[in-house]
Design a protein around this motif. Sequence first.
Motif, PDB file in Angstrom:
ATOM      1  N   GLU A  69       0.830  -1.203   0.000  1.00 29.54           N
ATOM      2  CA  GLU A  69       0.000   0.000   0.000  1.00 29.54           C
ATOM      3  C   GLU A  69       0.867   1.257   0.000  1.00 29.54           C
ATOM      4  N   LEU A  70       1.934   1.234   0.794  1.00 32.72           N
ATOM      5  CA  LEU A  70       2.838   2.378   0.846  1.00 32.72           C
ATOM      6  C   LEU A  70       3.538   2.575  -0.494  1.00 32.72           C
ATOM      7  N   ARG A  71       3.917   1.493  -1.136  1.00 35.22           N
ATOM      8  CA  ARG A  71       4.611   1.586  -2.424  1.00 35.22           C
ATOM      9  C   ARG A  71       3.714   2.249  -3.468  1.00 35.22           C
ATOM     10  N   GLU A  72       2.459   1.882  -3.483  1.00 38.44           N
ATOM     11  CA  GLU A  72       1.524   2.495  -4.433  1.00 38.44           C
ATOM     12  C   GLU A  72       1.364   3.985  -4.165  1.00 38.44           C
ATOM     13  N   GLU A  73       1.287   4.360  -2.889  1.00 40.26           N
ATOM     14  CA  GLU A  73       1.132   5.774  -2.552  1.00 40.26           C
ATOM     15  C   GLU A  73       2.394   6.557  -2.875  1.00 40.26           C
ATOM     16  N   VAL A  74       3.550   5.969  -2.648  1.00 41.10           N
ATOM     17  CA  VAL A  74       4.805   6.635  -2.984  1.00 41.10           C
ATOM     18  C   VAL A  74       4.903   6.855  -4.492  1.00 41.10           C
TER      19      VAL A  74
END
Length: 283
Positions: A69-74
Amino acid sequence: LIMDEVDLLLHPLRSELNFPVGEKLPLDFSPERWTLAIHLLDAIFSVERGGAMSVPFQQSARARAILDELREEVDRGFASHALQSSPHLVLLNEEWYQARMRPIMAKWAHLWLEAQHVAGLSAEQITAYVLKDGAYVRGARWDREDEDKAGRGGDEDARNLRCLYAKAERVCATKTFKMLNLVADWLGTLLPHCLQKISRVTFGLLTEDEYARLKKTEPLMPRSRFKLAIPFVGKDVPARASEFAHPDVIIGLTVLAYRYEGLRRVDFEDDVINLVRTNFEKE
């Protein structure tokens, strides 16, 4: 002595023109202050560089889902120019961080809190506490004692947050309070502050040659300036004498510096070998 913009010059997060004096005291709440910083920043490195996490959650499907999820937001942050990728991940828009990245980092921090055996509050209450957002506990039922202490003013979210604080004071141990407050400080202030810094431009580690040169002109320079991250005044230009004032900023930027720059040979010889030798002797 005349100083202009004194509020900026003396602000512990905005000014690096600090020259520590006096007796050194042990840092309170160690090693948790270090392990939390390492845990939070490890998520950034795992996402930025695509490597495996170095904290002990490799077998956790929940941890991997949070990183995804963090990777997508980054990636969305790079696309919207809220982040820059060169020379490494750098935060450009703090409002974007607070709205988009901070809630995900709260989920990641929750893993650390669980590993520290935080008890007394539900998962939703912990999230609301560390994000300082009563929306996460809307509809919650509170004890009369907590409602009376919280009072009646403000909107529903503000009242819920005050009730939550009242409950935390009643049921949480002192150590739990420290951990929750430390996580809240990191998510709200310290993490975005550290992510806005650029390695070897605004902070970094002294190389062995830089340390030797500065030692000649500053013979009383403390060894901490060699082992910890220090302010830089320009590209590859370390400050001659100043240090960061806030201990958690020092910790966060030191973690970042070693991850970006790697261990120096003297670090391996003086620290790693001694640690291995000490552990071997204990066995």
